[in-house]
Design a protein around this motif. Structure first.
Motif, PDB file in Angstrom:
ATOM      1  N   VAL A 160      -2.995  13.201   8.773  1.00  0.00           N
ATOM      2  CA  VAL A 160      -3.019  13.222   7.312  1.00  0.00           C
ATOM      3  C   VAL A 160      -1.591  13.364   6.804  1.00  0.00           C
ATOM      4  N   SER A 166      -4.470   8.054   4.040  1.00  0.00           N
ATOM      5  CA  SER A 166      -4.816   9.122   4.977  1.00  0.00           C
ATOM      6  C   SER A 166      -6.005   9.931   4.473  1.00  0.00           C
ATOM      7  N   VAL A 259      -6.512   7.507  12.122  1.00  0.00           N
ATOM      8  CA  VAL A 259      -5.342   7.315  11.260  1.00  0.00           C
ATOM      9  C   VAL A 259      -5.674   6.309  10.173  1.00  0.00           C
ATOM     10  N   GLY A 263       0.597   4.506   5.444  1.00  0.00           N
ATOM     11  CA  GLY A 263       0.848   5.831   4.890  1.00  0.00           C
ATOM     12  C   GLY A 263       1.795   5.758   3.719  1.00  0.00           C
TER      13      GLY A 263
END
Length: 308
Positions: A160, A166, A259, A263
Motif C-alpha cells: 500500500v 493501492s 499490488v 502507484g
C-alpha cells in the motif's frame, strides 16, 4: 459487458502453465466460480517466395489440434478440484485474447514462463502486457522450482502507498483473504534510511520512528475501511525501506503478494509501475496485480466479501 463468475487461465502445455491452472482451479473452488482454460495460438503466414522455395507448409489443422490437446491436458490436470471447466482453443494473439477475456472475468491467471513463448510474451524482460492492460485482477504464478508443490493461500501481504491503485489492491487483498480464509498483512514502505530514499534528506533531529508511527496510523485507517464489511482482520505495518525489495522479501514467507498496477506518480497508459514490475520479476510466490481500470468503471458492481 457483464462480469461472469469465472477465472480465465492461459495455458501452453508447459509445466509452468499447468501449475497456473492448478492455482486457478483452487481459487475458483474457494468461491464456487467456473474456470475457463484458454490456449490462444497464431497460424503462420507464408509469402509466395517461401512457398516457391519448397518450404513445407505447416498444417493449420495440426496446430489447432495441438492447442486442443493442450487445453484438454490442463482440464485433466485440474479435474480433482471439482470445478466447472470450459476449454477454449482459439486462434489469435495470446496477450490480446486474454485481455479481451478479462473484460468479463473475475480474474486471469498465467505462469511466468511458457514452453512456446506464451508467457514470455506476457512477462518477458521488456514486457508486462497482460497485468498492465487487463480489465480484471491478474495472478502471475512464478516459475516452478524443483521440489515445489501447489500450496493453498494461507498468508497474504498487500503493498500500500496511499494511491488510488493501492487502495483498490488492498480491497482486493481483503477479498482474497476472505475467499481463502487467509491472514492478511498490509505493508507501506517509507524509504528513509538509504541515500536514495525519498525522505533521506530529513535532518537527524527528526524522529523517524514517529514518522513511521504516523504512516502506520493512516494505514490502519485504510485497512479498517477496506475490511469494514467483512470478517477479515488486517494487520498494518509501516516499514523503513524500498517497497519492491520489502515485498520481494515477504514473498519468501507468504503465499500471495497483492499490488496495484500503478502507484504514485503513475501516468495513465503507462504499463506497470516500477514496484509492480520489480515484484513480478523477483517474487517467490504468486503475485496478484490489481488494475485501476475496473475499479473506475461505475457499471461494474463491487463484490461483497465475507470470510468462508
Amino acid at each position: 459487458m457483464s462480469v461472469r463468475d469465472v477465472i480465465v487461465v492461459g495455458v501452453d502445455g508447459s509445466r509452468e502453465s499447468l501449475e497456473a491452472a492448478r492455482w486457478a482451479a483452487a481459487r475458483a473452488k474457494q468461491s464456487g466460480w467456473e474456470l475457463d482454460i484458454v490456449c490462444a495460438y497464431a497460424l503462420p503466414s507464408y509469402t509466395a517466395a517461401s512457398m516457391d522455395s519448397g518450404f513445407a507448409a505447416v498444417d493449420d489443422n495440426a496446430i489447432e489440434a495441438s492447442a486442443q490437446a493442450v487445453v484438454a491436458e490442463a482440464a485433466e490436470h485440474v479435474a480433482s478440484f471439482g470445478v466447472t471447466v470450459a476449454t477454449i482453443a482459439q486462434q489469435g494473439d495470446p496477450t490480446g485474447t486474454l485481455v479481451e477475456l478479462s473484460k468479463s472475468a473475475r480474474m486471469v491467471v498465467v505462469g511466468t514462463r511458457g514452453g512456446g513463448g506464451f508467457a514470455d510474451r506476457l512477462l518477458g524482460a521488456t514486457s508486462s502486457a497482460l497485468p498492465a492492460y487487463s480489465h480484471c485482477p491478474v495472478v502471475v504464478v512464478p516459475r516452478h522450482r524443483e521440489g515445489s508443490e501447489f500450496v493453498p493461500v494461507e498468508r497474504i501481504v498487500a503493498g500500500v502507498d496511499g494511491s488510488h491503485q493501492s487502495s483498490a489492491a488492498l480491497e482486493a487483498a481483503v477479498g482474497e483473504a476472505a475467499a481463502w480464509d487467509a491472514t492478511l498483512t498490509a505493508v507501506e514502505a517509507v524509504p528513509m534510511a538509504s541515500s536514495a530514499g525519498s525522505l533521506a534528506w530529513l535532518p537527524p533531529a527528526v524522529d523517524r520512528s514517529e514518522i513511521l508511527s504516523d504512516v502506520r496510523s493512516q494505514l490502519r485507517t485504510l485497512c479498517d475501511h477496506a475490511s469494514a464489511d467483512t470478517d477479515v482482520t488486517v494487520r498494518a505495518h509501516a516499514l523503513d525501506g524500498n517497497a519492491a525489495m520489502l515485498l520481494a522479501e515477504f514473498s519468501t514467507a507468504v503465499d500471495l503478494v497483492v499490488v496495484g498496477s500503478r502507484g504514485r506518480g503513475g501516468v495513465r497508459g503507462l504499463l506497470l509501475g516500477s514496484t509492480s514490475q520489480s515484484v513480478l520479476s523477483h517474487s517467490m510466490c504468486p503475485v496478484l496485480v490489481v488494475p485501476s481500470r475496473r475499479s473506475e468503471d461505475e457499471h461494474t458492481p463491487r463484490p461483497k466479501w465475507r470470510r468462508r
